[in-house]
Design an enzyme around this catalytic site. Structure first.
Site, PDB file in Angstrom:
ATOM      1  N   ASN A 139      -2.104   0.129   6.673  1.00  6.04           N
ATOM      2  CA  ASN A 139      -1.638  -1.155   7.218  1.00  6.04           C
ATOM      3  C   ASN A 139      -0.709  -1.915   6.278  1.00  6.04           C
ATOM      4  O   ASN A 139      -0.634  -3.138   6.316  1.00  6.04           O
ATOM      5  CB  ASN A 139      -2.819  -2.007   7.696  1.00  6.04           C
ATOM      6  CG  ASN A 139      -3.708  -2.491   6.563  1.00  6.04           C
ATOM      7  OD1 ASN A 139      -3.610  -2.006   5.441  1.00  6.04           O
ATOM      8  ND2 ASN A 139      -4.559  -3.454   6.863  1.00  6.04           N
ATOM      9  N   TYR A 172     -12.212  -2.766  -4.166  1.00  2.00           N
ATOM     10  CA  TYR A 172     -12.763  -2.972  -2.824  1.00  2.00           C
ATOM     11  C   TYR A 172     -14.294  -2.958  -2.817  1.00  2.00           C
ATOM     12  O   TYR A 172     -14.897  -2.647  -1.790  1.00  2.00           O
ATOM     13  CB  TYR A 172     -12.223  -1.908  -1.879  1.00  2.00           C
ATOM     14  CG  TYR A 172     -10.808  -2.167  -1.386  1.00  2.00           C
ATOM     15  CD1 TYR A 172     -10.525  -3.305  -0.640  1.00  2.00           C
ATOM     16  CD2 TYR A 172      -9.770  -1.266  -1.623  1.00  2.00           C
ATOM     17  CE1 TYR A 172      -9.241  -3.550  -0.153  1.00  2.00           C
ATOM     18  CE2 TYR A 172      -8.485  -1.499  -1.134  1.00  2.00           C
ATOM     19  CZ  TYR A 172      -8.231  -2.649  -0.400  1.00  2.00           C
ATOM     20  OH  TYR A 172      -6.974  -2.892   0.087  1.00  2.00           O
ATOM     21  N   LYS A 193       0.817  -1.213   0.000  1.00  2.00           N
ATOM     22  CA  LYS A 193       0.000   0.000   0.000  1.00  2.00           C
ATOM     23  C   LYS A 193       0.857   1.272   0.000  1.00  2.00           C
ATOM     24  O   LYS A 193       2.070   1.214   0.242  1.00  2.00           O
ATOM     25  CB  LYS A 193      -0.946  -0.037   1.209  1.00  2.00           C
ATOM     26  CG  LYS A 193      -1.947  -1.211   1.164  1.00  2.00           C
ATOM     27  CD  LYS A 193      -2.976  -1.106   2.272  1.00  2.00           C
ATOM     28  CE  LYS A 193      -3.969  -2.256   2.226  1.00  2.00           C
ATOM     29  NZ  LYS A 193      -5.074  -2.081   3.198  1.00  2.00           N
ATOM     30  N   GLU A 235      -9.217 -11.202  -7.759  1.00  2.00           N
ATOM     31  CA  GLU A 235      -8.320 -10.057  -7.574  1.00  2.00           C
ATOM     32  C   GLU A 235      -7.142 -10.088  -8.547  1.00  2.00           C
ATOM     33  O   GLU A 235      -6.732  -9.040  -9.056  1.00  2.00           O
ATOM     34  CB  GLU A 235      -7.831 -10.016  -6.128  1.00  2.00           C
ATOM     35  CG  GLU A 235      -8.953  -9.689  -5.148  1.00  2.00           C
ATOM     36  CD  GLU A 235      -8.507  -9.594  -3.701  1.00  2.00           C
ATOM     37  OE1 GLU A 235      -9.359  -9.326  -2.839  1.00  2.00           O
ATOM     38  OE2 GLU A 235      -7.293  -9.782  -3.421  1.00  2.00           O
ATOM     39  N   HIS A 247      -2.063  -5.497   1.451  1.00  2.00           N
ATOM     40  CA  HIS A 247      -3.319  -6.222   1.267  1.00  2.00           C
ATOM     41  C   HIS A 247      -2.973  -7.604   0.745  1.00  2.00           C
ATOM     42  O   HIS A 247      -2.031  -7.759  -0.023  1.00  2.00           O
ATOM     43  CB  HIS A 247      -4.214  -5.509   0.237  1.00  2.00           C
ATOM     44  CG  HIS A 247      -5.366  -6.371  -0.216  1.00  2.00           C
ATOM     45  ND1 HIS A 247      -6.519  -6.484   0.507  1.00  2.00           N
ATOM     46  CD2 HIS A 247      -5.495  -7.210  -1.278  1.00  2.00           C
ATOM     47  CE1 HIS A 247      -7.330  -7.347  -0.105  1.00  2.00           C
ATOM     48  NE2 HIS A 247      -6.724  -7.793  -1.190  1.00  2.00           N
TER      49      HIS A 247
HETATM   50  P1  CMP Z   1      -7.319  -4.838   3.414  1.00  2.00           P
HETATM   51  O1  CMP Z   1      -6.820  -6.221   3.650  1.00  2.00           O
HETATM   52  O2  CMP Z   1      -6.699  -4.084   2.299  1.00  2.00           O
HETATM   53  O3  CMP Z   1      -8.897  -4.907   3.166  1.00  2.00           O
HETATM   54  C1  CMP Z   1      -9.732  -3.797   3.426  1.00  2.00           C
HETATM   55  C2  CMP Z   1      -9.062  -2.719   4.204  1.00  2.00           C
HETATM   56  O4  CMP Z   1      -9.914  -1.827   4.870  1.00  2.00           O
HETATM   57  C3  CMP Z   1      -8.228  -3.339   5.308  1.00  2.00           C
HETATM   58  O5  CMP Z   1      -7.114  -3.990   4.763  1.00  2.00           O
HETATM   59  C4  CMP Z   1      -7.948  -2.115   6.173  1.00  2.00           C
HETATM   60  O6  CMP Z   1      -6.789  -1.401   5.749  1.00  2.00           O
HETATM   61  C5  CMP Z   1      -9.166  -1.219   5.924  1.00  2.00           C
HETATM   62  N1  CMP Z   1     -10.003  -1.074   7.116  1.00  2.00           N
HETATM   63  C6  CMP Z   1     -10.249   0.077   7.785  1.00  2.00           C
HETATM   64  N2  CMP Z   1     -11.062  -0.131   8.822  1.00  2.00           N
HETATM   65  C7  CMP Z   1     -11.351  -1.453   8.837  1.00  2.00           C
HETATM   66  C8  CMP Z   1     -12.140  -2.291   9.678  1.00  2.00           C
HETATM   67  N3  CMP Z   1     -12.812  -1.810  10.727  1.00  2.00           N
HETATM   68  N4  CMP Z   1     -12.189  -3.621   9.397  1.00  2.00           N
HETATM   69  C9  CMP Z   1     -11.529  -4.127   8.332  1.00  2.00           C
HETATM   70  N5  CMP Z   1     -10.777  -3.390   7.490  1.00  2.00           N
HETATM   71  C10 CMP Z   1     -10.680  -2.059   7.745  1.00  2.00           C
END
Ligand code: CMP
Length: 140
Positions: A113, A50, A10, A127, A116
């Site tokens: 974070n 997403y 990311k 994906e 992904h």
């Molecule tokens: P990712 O695995 O990319 O999938 C969706 C993303 O939404 C997740 O990582 C997080 O970075 C983001 N996100 C933000 N808030 C939440 C939440 N409460 N639960 C899950 N994903 C979240």
């Protein structure tokens, strides 16, 4: 079984200059990079990727974050690649991520974070095809 999964480094982790460190973790775990590209996602591309989260309260923030800078997108291939990549990443919220995982080491928040990874083999196929035509994935 031999699997393929989609991984995205990311914007936060690209900005931190840890693409190589993260690739090294994939390789040391036996995952091969079989397709890769750096890309600045458009809003439409991020929303489409997403789409399953469209109704979630964090959807807008997630999309805005994912278009805040270029991402590194790759297909990882290996034995149990989907689960192996999720183990390497650690929990979605870095506060809950086990020591030594990518998110524990490089992520700042649940939004920023670092990575992904596809959450199932079924979603991995969806994906991978979202970002890579079959001719751009190099089985090896
Ligand atoms: P990712 O695995 O990319 O999938 C969706 C993303 O939404 C997740 O990582 C997080 O970075 C983001 N996100 C933000 N808030 C939440 C939440 N409460 N639960 C899950 N994903 C979240």
């Amino acid at each position: 079984a031999l699997e393929r999964t989609l991984s995205i480094i990311k914007p936060d982790a690209v900005a931190k200059n840890v693409v190589g460190e993260i690739y090294s973790r994939f390789e040391k775990a036996g995952l091969k990079v079989v397709a890769a590209k750096m890309k600045q996602l458009s809003k439409q591309e991020a929303e489409g990727f997403y789409a399953v989260h469209r109704e979630r309260p964090f959807f807008g923030a997630l999309v805005n974050f994912m278009i805040s800078g270029p991402v590194m997108i790759q297909v990882l291939e290996g034995e149990s690649a989907v689960l192996k990549n999720r183990d390497l990443m650690g929990a979605t919220n870095p506060k809950d991520a086990a020591a030594g995982t990518i998110r524990a080491d490089f992520a700042d928040s649940i939004d920023a974070n670092a990575v992904h990874g596809s959450d199932s083999l079924e979603n991995a196929a969806i994906e991978v095809s979202y970002f890579f035509p079959a001719t751009d994935v190099y089985a090896r």
